[in-house]
Design an enzyme around this catalytic site. Structure first.
Site, short mmCIF file in Angstrom:
data_model
loop_
_atom_site.label_atom_id
_atom_site.label_comp_id
_atom_site.label_asym_id
_atom_site.label_seq_id
_atom_site.Cartn_x
_atom_site.Cartn_y
_atom_site.Cartn_z
N HIS A 1 18.46 -5.99 -2.10
CA HIS A 1 17.01 -5.82 -2.20
C HIS A 1 16.31 -6.86 -1.34
N ASP B 1 3.25 -1.17 29.65
CA ASP B 1 4.42 -1.25 28.78
C ASP B 1 4.75 -2.71 28.57
N TRP C 1 20.27 -13.47 -1.30
CA TRP C 1 19.82 -13.27 0.09
C TRP C 1 19.95 -14.55 0.89
N SER D 1 18.89 -8.51 17.59
CA SER D 1 17.73 -7.64 17.79
C SER D 1 16.44 -8.46 17.82
N SER D 2 16.27 -9.32 16.81
CA SER D 2 15.00 -10.07 16.73
C SER D 2 14.84 -10.98 17.93
N HIS E 1 12.29 -21.08 6.12
CA HIS E 1 10.86 -21.20 5.94
C HIS E 1 10.06 -20.63 7.10
N GLU F 1 10.89 -18.29 8.73
CA GLU F 1 11.02 -16.86 8.50
C GLU F 1 9.88 -16.32 7.64
N TYR G 1 6.92 -17.29 7.46
CA TYR G 1 5.69 -17.13 8.25
C TYR G 1 5.86 -16.03 9.29
N SER H 1 -7.04 -9.47 10.38
CA SER H 1 -8.11 -10.03 11.21
C SER H 1 -8.66 -9.01 12.19
N HIS I 1 11.56 -27.90 0.98
CA HIS I 1 10.89 -27.64 -0.30
C HIS I 1 11.62 -26.55 -1.08
N HIS I 2 12.60 -25.94 -0.46
CA HIS I 2 13.44 -24.99 -1.22
C HIS I 2 14.60 -25.72 -1.90
N THR J 1 -4.06 -22.41 6.20
CA THR J 1 -4.09 -21.09 5.57
C THR J 1 -5.41 -20.88 4.86
N LYS K 1 -8.11 -19.77 7.10
CA LYS K 1 -8.07 -18.33 7.39
C LYS K 1 -8.76 -17.56 6.27
N ARG L 1 16.10 -16.84 -12.64
CA ARG L 1 16.20 -15.64 -11.82
C ARG L 1 17.67 -15.26 -11.63
C1 HEA Z 1 8.97 -8.18 1.41
C2 HEA Z 1 9.81 -8.46 0.50
C3 HEA Z 1 9.90 -7.87 -0.87
C4 HEA Z 1 9.26 -6.79 -1.44
C5 HEA Z 1 8.26 -5.86 -0.81
C6 HEA Z 1 9.75 -6.70 -2.79
C7 HEA Z 1 9.36 -5.72 -3.68
C8 HEA Z 1 9.77 -5.69 -4.99
N1 HEA Z 1 10.62 -6.57 -5.63
FE1 HEA Z 1 11.61 -8.09 -4.73
N2 HEA Z 1 12.57 -9.60 -3.91
C9 HEA Z 1 12.46 -10.02 -2.62
C10 HEA Z 1 11.60 -9.51 -1.67
C11 HEA Z 1 10.78 -8.41 -1.88
N3 HEA Z 1 10.66 -7.70 -3.04
C12 HEA Z 1 13.36 -11.12 -2.36
C13 HEA Z 1 13.52 -11.85 -1.04
C14 HEA Z 1 14.03 -11.36 -3.54
C15 HEA Z 1 15.08 -12.41 -3.81
C16 HEA Z 1 16.44 -11.78 -3.76
C17 HEA Z 1 17.46 -12.78 -4.18
O1 HEA Z 1 17.27 -13.43 -5.23
O2 HEA Z 1 18.44 -12.96 -3.44
C18 HEA Z 1 13.51 -10.40 -4.50
C19 HEA Z 1 13.93 -10.36 -5.81
C20 HEA Z 1 13.35 -9.52 -6.74
C21 HEA Z 1 13.61 -9.62 -8.13
C22 HEA Z 1 14.45 -10.69 -8.82
C23 HEA Z 1 15.85 -10.27 -9.02
C24 HEA Z 1 16.57 -11.38 -9.73
O3 HEA Z 1 16.33 -12.56 -9.41
O4 HEA Z 1 17.35 -11.07 -10.64
C25 HEA Z 1 12.93 -8.61 -8.74
C26 HEA Z 1 12.94 -8.35 -10.20
O5 HEA Z 1 12.08 -7.75 -10.73
C27 HEA Z 1 12.22 -7.90 -7.71
C28 HEA Z 1 11.41 -6.81 -7.92
C29 HEA Z 1 10.69 -6.20 -6.91
C30 HEA Z 1 9.88 -5.02 -7.15
C31 HEA Z 1 9.70 -4.32 -8.45
C32 HEA Z 1 9.32 -4.72 -5.94
C33 HEA Z 1 8.39 -3.55 -5.72
O6 HEA Z 1 7.23 -4.03 -5.07
C34 HEA Z 1 9.03 -2.49 -4.91
C35 HEA Z 1 7.96 -1.43 -4.65
C36 HEA Z 1 8.52 -0.37 -3.80
C37 HEA Z 1 9.12 0.72 -4.30
C38 HEA Z 1 9.24 0.97 -5.76
C39 HEA Z 1 9.69 1.72 -3.35
C40 HEA Z 1 8.96 2.99 -3.49
C41 HEA Z 1 9.93 4.00 -3.93
C42 HEA Z 1 9.71 5.26 -3.60
C43 HEA Z 1 8.53 5.67 -2.82
C44 HEA Z 1 10.67 6.26 -4.03
C45 HEA Z 1 9.93 7.43 -4.46
C46 HEA Z 1 10.85 8.16 -5.27
C47 HEA Z 1 10.66 8.32 -6.58
C48 HEA Z 1 9.34 7.99 -7.22
C49 HEA Z 1 11.77 8.83 -7.41
N4 HEA Z 1 12.50 -8.47 -6.49
C1 HEA Z 2 5.22 -14.29 3.15
C2 HEA Z 2 6.01 -15.22 2.77
C3 HEA Z 2 5.62 -16.54 2.20
C4 HEA Z 2 4.50 -17.30 2.40
C5 HEA Z 2 3.32 -17.02 3.28
C6 HEA Z 2 4.68 -18.47 1.59
C7 HEA Z 2 3.75 -19.49 1.53
C8 HEA Z 2 3.97 -20.68 0.87
N1 HEA Z 2 5.07 -21.00 0.09
FE1 HEA Z 2 6.60 -19.79 -0.32
N2 HEA Z 2 8.25 -18.71 -0.55
C9 HEA Z 2 8.50 -17.47 -0.01
C10 HEA Z 2 7.67 -16.77 0.81
C11 HEA Z 2 6.45 -17.25 1.26
N3 HEA Z 2 5.86 -18.42 0.89
C12 HEA Z 2 9.76 -16.96 -0.46
C13 HEA Z 2 10.39 -15.63 -0.08
C14 HEA Z 2 10.30 -17.92 -1.29
C15 HEA Z 2 11.57 -17.87 -2.13
C16 HEA Z 2 12.83 -17.88 -1.37
C17 HEA Z 2 13.91 -17.74 -2.40
O1 HEA Z 2 14.17 -18.74 -3.09
O2 HEA Z 2 14.46 -16.63 -2.55
C18 HEA Z 2 9.33 -19.01 -1.31
C19 HEA Z 2 9.54 -20.17 -2.02
C20 HEA Z 2 8.70 -21.26 -1.93
C21 HEA Z 2 9.05 -22.55 -2.41
C22 HEA Z 2 10.37 -22.95 -3.08
C23 HEA Z 2 10.29 -22.63 -4.53
C24 HEA Z 2 11.60 -22.91 -5.19
O3 HEA Z 2 12.57 -22.19 -4.88
O4 HEA Z 2 11.66 -23.85 -5.98
C25 HEA Z 2 7.98 -23.36 -2.17
C26 HEA Z 2 7.94 -24.79 -2.53
O5 HEA Z 2 7.15 -25.54 -2.06
C27 HEA Z 2 6.99 -22.55 -1.51
C28 HEA Z 2 5.75 -23.01 -1.09
C29 HEA Z 2 4.88 -22.27 -0.33
C30 HEA Z 2 3.60 -22.78 0.14
C31 HEA Z 2 2.99 -24.12 -0.16
C32 HEA Z 2 3.05 -21.78 0.89
C33 HEA Z 2 1.73 -21.87 1.63
O6 HEA Z 2 1.86 -21.38 2.95
C34 HEA Z 2 0.63 -21.12 0.91
C35 HEA Z 2 -0.72 -21.51 1.48
C36 HEA Z 2 -1.82 -20.64 0.96
C37 HEA Z 2 -2.70 -21.01 0.01
C38 HEA Z 2 -2.61 -22.35 -0.65
C39 HEA Z 2 -3.76 -20.08 -0.48
C40 HEA Z 2 -5.00 -20.08 0.37
C41 HEA Z 2 -5.56 -21.44 0.55
C42 HEA Z 2 -6.81 -21.78 0.07
C43 HEA Z 2 -7.66 -20.83 -0.67
C44 HEA Z 2 -7.31 -23.17 0.37
C45 HEA Z 2 -7.43 -24.02 -0.86
C46 HEA Z 2 -6.11 -24.15 -1.57
C47 HEA Z 2 -5.69 -25.31 -2.08
C48 HEA Z 2 -6.40 -26.60 -1.85
C49 HEA Z 2 -4.48 -25.33 -2.97
N4 HEA Z 2 7.45 -21.28 -1.38
CU LIG Z 3 9.41 -22.08 2.14
#
Ligand code: HEA
Ligand code: HEA
Ligand SMILES: [Cu+2]
Ligand code: CUA
Lengths: 445, 231, 627, 114
Positions: C80, C109, C144, C174-175, C258, C260, C262, C273, C307-308, C333, C336, C455
């Site tokens: 997933h 192109d 993942w 690819s990327s 990280h 990634e 962004y 925007s 921070h992870h 951020t 923005k 989790r």
């Molecule tokens: C962009 C990234 C992204 C997106 C979009 C989502 C979307 C969703 N994620 Fe995702 N999720 C991750 C990135 C993402 N996740 C990552 C990185 C992890 C960590 C994995 C790890 O721990 O290694 C994670 C882990 C994660 C967990 C934790 C698993 C665990 O730790 O045990 C869960 C649990 O609820 C969850 C739920 C969901 C759900 C309900 C959605 C929903 O938003 C999904 C909505 C979309 C659909 C439902 C598809 C639509 C389906 C159809 C259109 C089919 C139509 C057919 C019929 C209706 C029959 N995700």
């Molecule tokens: C689209 C992807 C995305 C983005 C944009 C961000 C944005 C940020 N993330 Fe996130 N992050 C993930 C995707 C993302 N993260 C994923 C996938 C994981 C889990 C990976 C895994 O474990 O599986 C993760 C996990 C993760 C962790 C580790 C958690 C843990 O495992 O213990 C932390 C810790 O610092 C963190 C911090 C942040 C912060 C500070 C931002 C900042 O960039 C956010 C900044 C934005 C705002 C703050 C809001 C707008 C700001 C304002 C309105 C201004 C005023 C606000 C203040 C003064 C507070 N993120």
């Molecule tokens: Cu991070």
């Protein structure tokens, strides 16, 4: 946009519903909540979290209110005049760069303070507990008292405890939500974590979890924590220090025939899914053997956290995991189980290849939990099941069926081990033999 | 402020010109921009490899080690320090020299249209000659590396032996692979040169190969110091 | 009116694209077609990842759920996460890079059309490679981010993680190829007058993202090479018994990981925007600051990775440093967020579905951002890390951020993609259901996390106070499926039957709106001269800001072909596909290395010659006919 | 970088490259520095003093700089290429140093420096 009307209306209701549900949910009973101040460590964390929550909520409200106001106030009017073409406003942009910066300072300062406070050195007189992570159970060593137990941690209220966290296989993470933050167990590294259960806590029971994904049974790598009065604690340690009170325990030596059987058992472990490289096993073997001072049966009375109190006051610490329907066991035999017979069977079974029992000849390996006082524990299998005759029997018959990927192999004769994919024949146990072993283990108080 | 020139077609005969209007914002060749971005990205690749080597340096519980002798406690077998500075210094000189040959090759191609009189000019102006020299030196370097690797294996260090072995062979192996690619690339240029002769119009494709080649050289400069000379 | 570039003469009606056969798609080097391929493929993978999530939620709906086995559960959440990040969101962004960047900068192109096709084919084949195993229950199961040593042979001896290591390696190719391509394109293919500070903001954000890719992917490549060598050739990078340090993997992974995240969000920011100004009838508020904050976010993104890892015991100093750098990112951020609100302020906001998704991103991403800042405080994070609070955080930023932004872009640019509108009616259902159920799914996860739910657990015990929240999350997921299904049906239906769109149906301001919808293969009959940031808008005041074209006024004239205009377009080529296939085949060879070394080596040598050969063929055939 | 995009497009980008006259000098300098480096390795007095590591780093840094500037003619080429290279190089350096600190490798090096 007529089409939009219905979904929007619907959405409004739904969102409201979700919110109320969420709020309603907040009223309930949360045995593993991270918000309680049961230790100075968690108090520090929670105070910090309150600050974060405050500023976070403030930002949230400001942003969302501004947003909602804007989109309502500036909906397109029928007289769609061209709006004033504004390209920016330096003063404003500086303002909303600076204000968050200030807020962050308010967050950063207490953060850094708390970091250094909570990661300082533990008090020298602290209770030392060595936590060793195994796939998928916890080994707890009390070096100051010289004994080793599993999955059940006893801590005296009001005394600082310093955990030395190690793992012999993959990474794990040691977490007691009610007591404070988690700390990972990293291979080839010792981590430290210390806190002090509040002095005024009544002696109580908590849940602990493994919080780092460590394989198929990561979810089942739980443990129990009992924070007790220092009097109770010294009772408990005194009893744990002595060898199992079991008639004729130290008597006859294990038949040497058993020894070769041991090794295959160990080898078997060292291969296959989620296994322990033999090198590391050796490493932990040594302490396990001599760490138990062999006191003769000047029986110190058993003391453990009273079962009935767990059931009554801390029901959430009593596991309710259902048994899988993939293994069957003739439970009627349990009544006829005989401890002495069990001891003999045990002594020639492959059990001794992994488990140690203090005061007996087969007090060697530490691949599996130390069974010296297994009869006094409340849970088994990494806190997955209650430690009663029935569950113990199922567990012995086929651990891997009860706990996916389990390194303890299937022992029930004729069953197929789901992990190693082999049918158990030689050394396999019949239901009756299992009943006897259960009786024996239950007797190990 | 707008660009005042009409779109102008770039040098003909290259397989990769921007399609369509052939207009480029900076009047630079796309491929050259691409190779520089690629090189930038390669910096990160080798940074990670080198960090790993340095992080694991001196972390192996058992030897052999790069700069210290080691006695196997169980067998009592003695392993001498692995690094062979004289050999590697030699190969380093060769690689540096190859870069020199490469710039001459590029210069030769760029000045194809200039007419040459003296033998000196003729020699300097021969792109084939200098491409060959670069190739051969590159292959010599690879030869040295092959020798180094085999001798290390004989002295009891493979990429399975310990952390040092793994990180050393992987890092230098990666570099060796880059050199190999470079050599193939140069041979391709030679083939073209023999087939239809490289002209000043081909300067860019040679330039790109050269940039790659020099970068591989630069990486080796860092590796030589960090792995071999610093203990 | 004079300064308004009214719909130019050649934009005046559609001719069906000439050749539409399968072969034409296999050999296409047209950035618009490749964009379409990316879009469709990524949407399919999104559904796939979503269905995996749906199973996860079904399992967690009740305590001690028994829908899938623990082993299958591990495979599901690993796939997933991997699918959503590498096969759904990144390629969805890539679809917009491909389709939009050349149009926005006024090019015909990308710089390297065939390399572009190559990127797509590698992505497609790599995606299939990493996805197929789940049908045989041998999918990757290490999470993942595949932490060592669990992901090494000693603890994952089965083939599962091999697919992961090799698959990610392939996708990286690819990327990276795409990154070099787009950097070159944006630097060098801009139309005359298109200075950097006149570039549309989406192109700017994409520009930043390409650098993040170019610098972040080499690091995970190295980390994966180590793991690959460990698993197949017995090296010791992560061999505990040999004294390896498991934190090496974690650091290398997150140095990539990280940036990634962004990479996942900035394209969505860019799309939003674009959408907000158009439907507010106002230019983007503080364009320069938006650009600089984007660059700053990208740069800071390389300095926060640890921070992870707050729970691994890096020591107080490292914890403090990474905590502070992480908090810093909140500032650009935030700028923005506020600039977006200011863009709408005083505007004439028209609530199309695209606009709704854009506004929703601002609202939802803020929630995720704030929980992110809560993570950034190590002591607090020690209670949050590896719990559902983190899951809540990243779904708010990923779904409420990336996905919402991409949906906004989809509804906004679909007319340009296909020449037809997406149905606003279906779109509204899609939007409102998604918005509600997304919150219903992910908001309770904040609670379940802080109330003690780790989790990646396939079962939790009853009586832990988690039943309600998990039930809510699962209910939300069911709704999400319905909502998403409606959205996808909308895309499918409208592609051929949607309402006809004109060249500039929304009254957009940038170059892509000056050409027909869908654009002819050559995009621009003549390369435009750019004189301002909003070429189509008359912002000097006056009664009309922009000339919104309608399908009616464009009906009935014809668009000249490239030949008529004497424009030379690149020739189609099959070699990118052949070359990509060869590379995949080579990697497949690795899989047999243990079971049948000879076969493995045979496969790998043959396919190496295969792809190197086709690479030469490709490079030695000129891109276009000489003239 | 904004101003780069103002550049009118010439037929091709061959900024004048240095010729033989500079190349051979560069070659000599590189050879000399390398020679010094290697010999330093064999001079115990130098090799054991705290100067060794920093001096080595500086010398290889200089070599790195020269090759990039002259052989890769960054010195004479469009400024864009310089930023395309130095930017990533900077990030790479910072990451490398950061990692060494995190694995407490750098305290040692710093000790040698001071
Ligand atoms: C962009 C990234 C992204 C997106 C979009 C989502 C979307 C969703 N994620 Fe995702 N999720 C991750 C990135 C993402 N996740 C990552 C990185 C992890 C960590 C994995 C790890 O721990 O290694 C994670 C882990 C994660 C967990 C934790 C698993 C665990 O730790 O045990 C869960 C649990 O609820 C969850 C739920 C969901 C759900 C309900 C959605 C929903 O938003 C999904 C909505 C979309 C659909 C439902 C598809 C639509 C389906 C159809 C259109 C089919 C139509 C057919 C019929 C209706 C029959 N995700
Ligand atoms: C689209 C992807 C995305 C983005 C944009 C961000 C944005 C940020 N993330 Fe996130 N992050 C993930 C995707 C993302 N993260 C994923 C996938 C994981 C889990 C990976 C895994 O474990 O599986 C993760 C996990 C993760 C962790 C580790 C958690 C843990 O495992 O213990 C932390 C810790 O610092 C963190 C911090 C942040 C912060 C500070 C931002 C900042 O960039 C956010 C900044 C934005 C705002 C703050 C809001 C707008 C700001 C304002 C309105 C201004 C005023 C606000 C203040 C003064 C507070 N993120
Ligand atoms: Cu991070
Ligand atoms: Cu141990 Cu998870």
């Amino acid at each position: 946009m007529v089409g939009t009307f219905r979904p929007r209306r619907l959405a409004a209701f739904a969102l409201l519903g979700a919110l109320t549900l969420g709020l309603a949910a907040c009223g309930g009973e949360y045995p593993n909540s991270t918000f309680n101040h049961n230790s100075e460590y968690n108090s520090a964390i929670d105070d910090l979290f309150d600050k974060l929550l405050f500023w976070g909520t403030l930002v949230f409200i400001v942003v969302e209110v501004a947003l909602v106001y804007t989109i309502f106030r500036f909906r397109r009017r029928p007289d769609g005049r061209v709006p004033k073409q504004v390209h920016g406003n330096t003063a404003l942009e500086i303002a909303w760069t600076a204000i968050p910066a200030v807020i962050l300072i308010f967050i950063a300062i207490p953060t850094v303070r708390t970091i250094f406070k909570t990661q300082a050195k533990a008090a020298p007189d602290a209770l030392q507990v060595e936590v060793i992570g195994h796939q998928w159970w916890w080994e707890f060593k009390y070096p100051q008292y010289g004994f080793s137990t599993a999955n059940e941690l006893y801590l005296p209220n009001g005394r600082t405890v310093n955990f030395q966290l190690k793992t012999i296989d993959v990474l794990h993470s040691f977490w007691i939500p009610q007591m404070g933050g988690k700390r990972d167990l990293i291979s080839n590294k010792t981590n430290y974590l210390w806190f002090t259960p509040n002095k005024d806590l009544p002696s109580s029971a908590w849940n602990g979890f493994c919080a780092e994904f460590c394989g198929p049974s990561h979810a089942n790598m739980r443990f129990r924590v009992f924070t007790v009065t220092s009097a109770e604690f010294s009772q408990w340690t005194a009893h744990q220090q002595q060898v199992a009170i079991f008639p004729a325990a130290a008597a006859e030596a294990a038949p040497s025939a058993a020894v070769p059987m041991v090794m295959p058992a160990v080898r078997q472990v060292s291969s296959g899914g989620g296994s322990v490289p033999i090198v590391q096993v050796a490493a932990v073997l040594a302490p396990a053997i001599d760490s138990l001072p062999v006191t003769t049966k000047a029986a110190i009375p058993v003391w453990t956290f009273p079962k009935e109190r767990m059931v009554k006051e801390f029901p959430h610490t009593v596991p309710t995991t259902p048994l899988p329907n993939t293994v069957s066991y003739n439970e009627s035999l349990l009544a006829e189980g005989d401890a002495e017979r069990g001891r003999q069977i045990y002594s020639r079974s492959s059990c001794i290849g992994c488990h140690a029992i203090g005061g007996t000849p087969f007090n060697m390996s530490a691949i599996g939990p130390n069974l010296t006082h297994v009869g006094t524990r409340h849970t088994l299998a990494g806190g997955l099941y209650p430690n009663d005759a029935k569950h113990l029997a199922y567990w012995i018959k086929s651990a891997p069926h009860l706990k996916p990927g389990s390194i303890m192999p299937t022992l029930g004769k004729g069953l197929t081990d789901p992990v190693r994919k082999n049918v158990v024949t030689v050394g396999g146990l019949t239901d009756m033999e299992i009943a006897d072993i259960v009786a024996y283990l239950q007797a190990l108080k | 402020m707008t660009a005042t020139t009409a779109p102008t077609p770039p040098a003909a005969g290259d397989g990769h010109t921007p399609s369509g209007g052939h207009y480029t914002s900076l009047g630079l060749d796309n491929r050259k921009i691409a190779i520089w971005t690629f090189i930038g990205s390669e910096c990160m690749l080798f940074a990670s490899l080198i960090s790993t080597y340095l992080i694991y340096k001196g972390r192996s519980p058992e030897g052999p080690y790069p700069h210290e002798a080691w006695t196997n406690p169980t067998t009592g077998e003695v392993f001498k320090p692995i690094m062979n500075i004289p050999i590697t210094s030699a190969s380093t000189f060769v690689l540096l020299a190859s870069s020199f040959a490469m710039v001459l090759a590029l210069a030769a191609v760029q000045n194809k249209h200039v007419l040459k009189v003296t033998t000196g000019e003729k020699i300097l102006g021969s792109s084939k000659l200098w491409l060959w020299v670069t190739c051969l030196m590159g292959m010599t370097f690879l030869g040295f590396q092959a020798y180094e690797f085999t001798s290390f294996v004989h002295e009891g260090l493979t990429m399975r032996t310990n952390l040092f072995g793994s990180s050393f062979f992987t890092l230098t192996g990666f570099h060796g692979a880059h050199v190999t690619v470079g050599v193939l690339w140069l041979f391709t240029l030679l083939a073209i040169d023999y087939k239809r002769g490289l002209t000043a119009a081909d300067a860019t494709i040679v330039d790109i190969a050269a940039l790659y080649w020099h970068f591989v050289d630069v990486v080796w400069i860092a590796i030589f110091t960090l792995l071999y000379l610093i203990k | 009116m004079a300064t308004i570039a009214a719909a130019p003469p050649y934009t005046e009606q559609k001719v069906t694209p000439a050749d539409n056969g399968v072969w034409s798609w296999l050999t296409t080097v047209d950035h618009k077609r490749i964009g379409a391929l990316y879009l469709v493929t990524a949407l399919v993978f999104f559904v796939f990842g979503g269905l995996e999530a749906a199973v996860l939620r079904a399992q967690l709906a009740t305590p001690n759920g028994r829908v899938v086995s623990s082993e299958m559960y591990s495979q599901l959440f690993t796939m997933h996460g991997t699918t959503m990040i590498f096969l759904a969101v990144m390629p969805l962004s890539a679809a917009f890079f491909n389709f939009l960047i050349p149009l926005q900068i006024g090019a015909r192109d990308v710089a390297f059309p065939r390399l572009n096709a190559f990127s797509y084919w590698v992505y497609l084949l790599g995606g299939l490679f990493i996805t197929f195993p789940i049908f045989f229950a041998v999918a990757p199961d290490g999470g993942w981010f595949g932490y060592a040593p669990l992901s090494t042979k000693a603890y994952s001896p089965q083939i599962n993680m091999d697919f992961w290591v090799i698959g990610l390696q392939i996708l990286g190719i690819s990327s990276l190829a795409a990154a070099f391509n787009f950097i070159t394109t944006i630097i060098n293919m801009r139309a005359p007058g298109m200075t950097l500070m006149r570039m549309p903001i989406f192109t700017w954000m994409s520009f930043v993202v390409q650098f993040l890719v170019a610098l972040a992917f080499p690091v995970i490549t190295v980390a994966l090479v180590f793991l690959l060598l460990d698993r197949f050739f017995g090296t010791n990078f992560y061999t505990i018994a040999k004294g390896a340090d498991p934190l090496l993997w974690q650091h290398l992974f997150w140095v990539f990981g990280h940036p990634e995240v962004y990479i996942l969000i900035l394209p969505a920011f860019g799309l939003v925007s674009e959408v907000l100004p158009t439907f507010s009838r106002k230019p983007l508020f503080g364009y320069p600051v938006m650009v600089y904050s984007g660059i700053l976010i990208g740069f800071l993104g390389f300095g926060v990775w640890a921070h992870h890892m707050f729970s691994v015991g890096m020591g107080p100093i490292a914890d403090a440093v990474f905590s502070l750098t992480t908090m810093l990112i909140a500032i650009p951020t935030g700028v923005k967020i506020f600039n977006w609100i200011a863009t709408m302020w005083g505007g004439q906001i028209q609530f199309t579905v695209a606009m709704k998704y854009a506004v929703a991103l601002v609202a939802m991403f803020t929630i995720g951002g704030i929980s992110g800042v809560m993570h950034s405080s190590p002591p607090a994070d020690l209670q949050q890390t590896d719990t559902y609070f983190v899951v809540a955080h990243f779904h708010y930023v990923l779904f409420g951020g990336s996905i919402f932004g991409l949906f906004a872009g989809l509804y906004y640019y679909f007319p340009k993609f296909t020449g037809r509108f997406l149905s606003e009616k279906l779109g509204n259902w899609h939007f409102w259901i998604t918005l509600v159920s997304m919150n219903l799914t992910f908001f309770p996860m904040h609670f379940s996390g802080l109330l003690g739910m780790p989790r990646r657990i396939y079962q939790y015990d009853a009586g832990q106070g988690l039943e309600l929240f998990n039930l809510m999350s699962t209910a939300g997921t069911v709704l999400l499926m319905i909502g998403t299904a409606i959205g996808l049906w909308n895309v499918y239906r409208s592609w051929n039957h949607g309402e006809i769109a004109s060249s500039n149906p929304w009254g957009g301001a940038t170059l892509e709106w000056t050409i027909p919808s869908p654009p002819p293969d050559y995009n621009f009959a003549e390369i435009p001269m750019v004189k301002s940031r909003y070429p189509l808008w008359n912002m000097k005041g006056g009664d009309k800001l922009v000339h919104e074209t309608t399908a009616e006024e464009e009906r009935g004239q014809r668009i000249p072909t490239a030949k008529e205009l004497g424009i030379v377009m690149p020739n189609p080529s099959i070699w990118p596909l052949v070359c990509a296939a060869g590379i995949i085949a080579m990697f497949c060879g690795l899989l047999f290395l243990d079971s049948n070394p000879l076969l493995a080596i045979a496969i790998m040598t043959i396919s190496t010659f295969w792809w190197v050969g086709s690479l030469y063929k490709w490079l030695l055939t000129p891109l276009e006919d000489h003239h | 970088m904004a101003e780069h995009s103002q550049v009118a497009a010439p037929a091709h980008d061959e900024a004048h490259h240095p010729g033989w006259s500079t190349y051979w000098k560069v070659a000599v300098i590189l050879t000399v520095i390398t020679a010094v480096e290697v010999s330093a390795y064999y001079i115990p007095a130098w090799e054991n003093s705290w100067v060794y590591v920093p001096s080595m780093l500086i010398m290889s840094g200089v070599k790195f700089y020269i090759v990039v500037m002259y052989y890769m003619h960054l010195k004479y080429d469009h400024k864009l290429f310089r930023s395309l290279f130095t930017g990533p190089l900077l990030v790479a350096m910072i990451t490398l140093v950061g990692l060494l600190f995190l694995f407490s490798k750098l305290v040692v090096r710093l000790g040698l420096l001071s």
